[in-house]
Design an enzyme around this catalytic site. Structure first.
Site, PDB file in Angstrom:
ATOM      1  N   ASP A 198     -12.470   5.707   2.898  1.00 28.10           N
ATOM      2  CA  ASP A 198     -11.794   5.597   3.217  1.00 28.10           C
ATOM      3  C   ASP A 198     -11.118   7.135   3.265  1.00 28.10           C
ATOM      4  OD1 ASP A 198      -8.271   5.718   3.141  1.00 28.10           O
ATOM      5  OD2 ASP A 198      -7.849   4.591   1.011  1.00 28.10           O
TER       6      ASP A 198
ATOM      7  N   LYS B 223       2.680  10.771  -3.471  1.00 30.24           N
ATOM      8  CA  LYS B 223       1.679  10.225  -4.926  1.00 30.24           C
ATOM      9  C   LYS B 223       1.259  11.574  -4.712  1.00 30.24           C
ATOM     10  CE  LYS B 223      -2.041   6.993  -3.184  1.00 30.24           C
ATOM     11  NZ  LYS B 223      -2.148   5.789  -2.282  1.00 30.24           N
TER      12      LYS B 223
ATOM     13  N   ASP C  77       0.532  -1.031   0.204  1.00 26.37           N
ATOM     14  CA  ASP C  77       0.250   0.091   0.376  1.00 26.37           C
ATOM     15  C   ASP C  77       0.928   1.556  -0.148  1.00 26.37           C
ATOM     16  OD1 ASP C  77      -1.854   2.528   0.720  1.00 26.37           O
ATOM     17  OD2 ASP C  77      -2.148   1.253   2.922  1.00 26.37           O
TER      18      ASP C  77
ATOM     19  N   GLU D  98      -6.820   0.490  -4.471  1.00 25.85           N
ATOM     20  CA  GLU D  98      -6.903   0.336  -3.111  1.00 25.85           C
ATOM     21  C   GLU D  98      -8.729  -0.779  -2.308  1.00 25.85           C
ATOM     22  OE1 GLU D  98      -6.054   4.250  -1.847  1.00 25.85           O
ATOM     23  OE2 GLU D  98      -3.674   4.230  -2.695  1.00 25.85           O
TER      24      GLU D  98
HETATM   25  P1  ADP Z   1      -2.688   7.209   4.152  1.00 30.64           P
HETATM   26  O1  ADP Z   1      -3.655   6.434   3.286  1.00 30.64           O
HETATM   27  O2  ADP Z   1      -3.551   8.960   3.616  1.00 30.64           O
HETATM   28  O3  ADP Z   1      -1.558   7.048   3.626  1.00 30.64           O
HETATM   29  P2  ADP Z   1      -3.472   6.965   6.064  1.00 30.64           P
HETATM   30  O4  ADP Z   1      -4.564   5.819   6.503  1.00 30.64           O
HETATM   31  O5  ADP Z   1      -2.015   6.086   7.246  1.00 30.64           O
HETATM   32  O6  ADP Z   1      -3.456   7.416   5.486  1.00 30.64           O
HETATM   33  O7  ADP Z   1      -4.371   7.588   7.680  1.00 30.64           O
HETATM   34  C1  ADP Z   1      -3.360   8.630   8.353  1.00 30.64           C
HETATM   35  C2  ADP Z   1      -3.641   9.474   9.367  1.00 30.64           C
HETATM   36  O8  ADP Z   1      -4.956   8.530   9.955  1.00 30.64           O
HETATM   37  C3  ADP Z   1      -3.367  10.166  10.144  1.00 30.64           C
HETATM   38  O9  ADP Z   1      -4.117  11.803  10.177  1.00 30.64           O
HETATM   39  C4  ADP Z   1      -3.721  10.122  11.563  1.00 30.64           C
HETATM   40  O10 ADP Z   1      -3.049  10.861  12.393  1.00 30.64           O
HETATM   41  C5  ADP Z   1      -4.629   8.908  10.818  1.00 30.64           C
HETATM   42  N1  ADP Z   1      -5.081   8.555  12.275  1.00 30.64           N
HETATM   43  C6  ADP Z   1      -4.375   7.473  13.291  1.00 30.64           C
HETATM   44  N2  ADP Z   1      -4.581   7.086  13.949  1.00 30.64           N
HETATM   45  C7  ADP Z   1      -5.817   7.591  14.161  1.00 30.64           C
HETATM   46  C8  ADP Z   1      -6.240   7.262  15.886  1.00 30.64           C
HETATM   47  N3  ADP Z   1      -6.363   6.667  16.612  1.00 30.64           N
HETATM   48  N4  ADP Z   1      -7.597   8.543  16.214  1.00 30.64           N
HETATM   49  C9  ADP Z   1      -7.732   8.913  14.821  1.00 30.64           C
HETATM   50  N5  ADP Z   1      -7.120   9.671  13.644  1.00 30.64           N
HETATM   51  C10 ADP Z   1      -6.395   8.082  13.634  1.00 30.64           C
HETATM   52 MG    MG Z   2      -4.565   5.144   2.838  1.00 26.32          MG
END
Ligand code: ADP
Ligand code: MG
Length: 617
Positions: free
Chosen positions: A210, A88, A25, A188
């Site tokens: 998502d 990205k 991913d 995705e």
């Molecule tokens: P991407 O798909 O854009 O790479 P992610 O799916 O990894 O992103 O999501 C990252 C986001 O999720 C960040 O903004 C992070 O602060 C938030 N996040 C991660 N864990 C938690 C949580 N326990 N509660 C709220 N937000 C969270």
């Molecule tokens: Mg993602």
């Protein structure tokens, strides 16, 4: 050197799993890698066996070393100039595509040629988004190789459902550059539903919600007989958990009677608050209250406060869900399951509002950070022949066609067509004795090709001379399972044939690709340097000539100093073009371009004005 592992229990040498296909991913905020072990997908953790997430951040040290992930994230605070994030967002994009988003990026995006792939400047070096993504992929590859104890070379990589050809191709190229044979690029949301094993038994329609760090996507999928079809997608490319953090910071600034403007100047405080806000947000997922102090500032917030702050943002995502349903011509009752993806779906209010809108419990038993990578690993396992075959079917996000007389767009494959797909149409010549025909391929929904996006072109040569209208030229578009396009043209009477795989103008030229591949082979570094230098010199020569011609032709429009500066910048470029440093040359090209671009616009406006005066409309 090959490694041999010994199965202690069985007392024999274990078969090396050199054929493990990994699932990746490659996210905007975080990336991760997974593989299937004993029938189950697992996400690979770091050396300390703690985290599966690798922040999608690349840092370049003074000594030229590349650091990816958590460590690079720390450098975002201490050395932002040499640290790149959100790559990205740049994949498969030209400077023209990104013009309005420049401020979003803390790093420098280069516009030496507005229509070709963007480059990013880090210190005095220039990189393409493909090279930077390859660094992230390389880090993931190393991580999984260390965990498995043997090398891997094959991967499935996920992309957002709305990614176009250029973006998919760029992702594939990044994989190749990182030493990975990319067997499939999959969507995705498709990966997420695979992770939940949805639709493998019964046909059903589902929604995948998502919400990541900076982006929101909603996809409606139909799954039937193991075939995944994207019915519609919607979302917001600038809405995510980062906005929640920002809302918390503003809330604290208000409570402490501070002007949010002060953060613009006090960067260290801003970074500290950002980290604390994210901590608070995560804490509020479990607790009702968060309270801490930094620099004498009171940083407390209750879950109620937080929910009031983010409610309008979450409502926005719900509006996108409504639109996605409408586009798919479906109602809420048609959706059997709702799958939650992305770290931000951990926020209780998000779950509550999404469940409320779809009127059903959401699927959230799998880790929302990992679910896409886990699904990619399952697809990889299917490709490795370890599972019953699951076919993946996607749709084309935009129409594909060719330019015909008068610059018109002639659509050959309409948007939302299923892929893999093949379609064709017959054309003819417009001039007597015409020997060549240019096939220019475009993507987009507008009637004139100039408003659409050019993907590539080629010339069908050797048409036997015939009166106009007589040759029969068949043009075929073939999209493979990755959504990558092949275009073929054939003159039926003579059998003359020509074909291209679309290497979009936006993507990367064969030559660039070769250069980057060389880069990844360490001992070929000098070769690469020579070649890159020659390229930079060629470009410099071209630009010097245009600048000189430009000054000669448009002298009357400019002031003495403007001309003097142009001449002096041109002269500096001439000088550096003789030394052997491509970065210096690129820098001088950039400086000359930056100075002359506004002049060129002005000259053009004035020329048009003069032409109109003379013409009498
Ligand atoms: P991407 O798909 O854009 O790479 P992610 O799916 O990894 O992103 O999501 C990252 C986001 O999720 C960040 O903004 C992070 O602060 C938030 N996040 C991660 N864990 C938690 C949580 N326990 N509660 C709220 N937000 C969270
Ligand atoms: Mg993602």
């Amino acid at each position: 050197m090959a490694r041999i592992s010994i199965d202690l229990k069985a007392g024999k040498i274990a078969k090396p799993h050199t054929d493990t296909i990994i699932g990746i991913d490659l996210g905007t905020t975080n990336s991760l890698v997974a593989y299937v072990a004993e029938g189950k997908p697992v996400a690979v953790k770091d050396k300390k066996n703690k985290h599966t997430l690798v922040p999608s951040i690349v840092h370049f040290t003074q000594s030229g070393e590349v650091i990816v992930g958590d460590e690079a994230r720390e450098r975002l605070v201490t050395d932002p100039e040499h640290t790149v994030y959100s790559v990205k967002r740049l994949m498969g994009k030209s400077y023209n595509d990104l013009r309005d988003l420049r401020q979003f990026f803390g790093y420098q995006i280069i516009d030496d040629d507005a229509d070709s792939l963007v480059k990013i400047r880090v210190g005095d070096k220039f990189f393409t988004p493909i090279e930077l993504s390859a660094e992230i992929l390389r880090a993931l590859k190393t991580r999984v190789e260390e965990a498995l104890g043997n090398p891997v070379s094959k991967a499935v990589i996920t992309v957002p459902a709305y990614f176009n050809d250029a973006q998919r191709q760029a992702t594939r190229d990044a994989g190749r550059l990182a030493g990975l044979d990319v067997l499939r690029i999959i969507n995705e949301p498709t990966a997420a539903s695979l992770a939940y094993g949805l639709g493998l038994a019964d046909a059903q329609t589902i929604a995948v919600y998502d919400l990541g760090g900076g982006t929101f996507d909603i996809s409606v999928l139909q799954i039937q007989d193991g075939i995944f079809e994207v019915l519609s997608t919607n979302g917001d490319t600038f809405l995510g958990g980062d906005d929640f953090d920002r809302a918390i910071i503003n809330f604290w600034m208000g409570n402490n009677r501070l002007d949010p403007q002060t953060l613009q100047t006090d960067k260290p405080l801003h970074q500290q608050l950002r980290l604390l806000a994210e901590k608070a947000k995560k804490a509020l997922t479990i607790n009702e209250l968060f309270s801490e102090k930094i620099n004498g500032l009171d940083c407390g917030i209750s879950r109620n406060d937080f929910e009031a702050l983010i409610a309008p943002l979450v409502e926005k995502t719900i509006t996108c869900c409504q639109t996605a349903l409408k586009d798919a011509k479906l109602g809420i009752s048609d959706i059997l399951h709702v799958v939650m993806v992305g770290g931000s779906t951990r926020v209780p209010l998000v779950k509550k509002l999404v469940a409320g809108f779809f009127k059903k419990e959401v699927y959230d038993s799998l880790d929302p950070d990992e679910v896409v990578a886990l699904g990619a690993a399952i697809q990889a396992d299917v490709l490795a022949g370890n599972q019953q075959d699951v076919l993946l079917l996607d749709i084309t996000p935009l129409s594909l066609g060719i330019e015909t007389m008068g610059g018109l767009m002639d659509v050959i494959i309409p948007r939302n067509s299923k892929v893999p797909m093949k379609a064709g149409r017959q054309y003819t010549t417009s001039i007597d004795g015409q020997k060549n025909l240019k096939i220019a391929v475009f993507q987009g929904e507008r009637d004139l090709v100039e408003h659409n996006r050019k993907l590539g072109e080629f010339i069908l040569q050797g048409i036997p001379p015939m009166p106009a209208g007589l040759p029969k030229i068949e043009v075929h578009f073939i999209i493979n399972a990755d959504g990558i396009l092949k275009v073929k043209a054939k003159e039926l009477r003579s059998g003359t044939e020509q074909a291209i795989d679309i290497r979009p103008t936006y993507g990367i030229s064969g030559e660039d690709m070769a250069r980057m591949l060389l880069d990844s082979i360490q001992n070929a570094q000098t070769d690469m340097k020579t070649r890159a230098l020659l390229d930079a010199r060629n470009e410099a020569r071209h630009i010097i000539l245009s600048a000189e011609k430009f000054v000669a032709q448009n002298r009357k429009f400019f002031s003495e100093t403007e001309i003097a500066t142009t001449v002096s910048l041109t002269n500096s470029l001439k000088k550096v073009a003789e030394v052997s440093d491509k970065d210096l040359i690129n820098k001088a090209i950039q400086e000359l371009n930056e100075f002359t671009n506004p002049l060129a616009h002005r000259a053009m406006d004035k020329t048009i004005l003069e032409a109109m005066k003379g013409k009498k409309v």
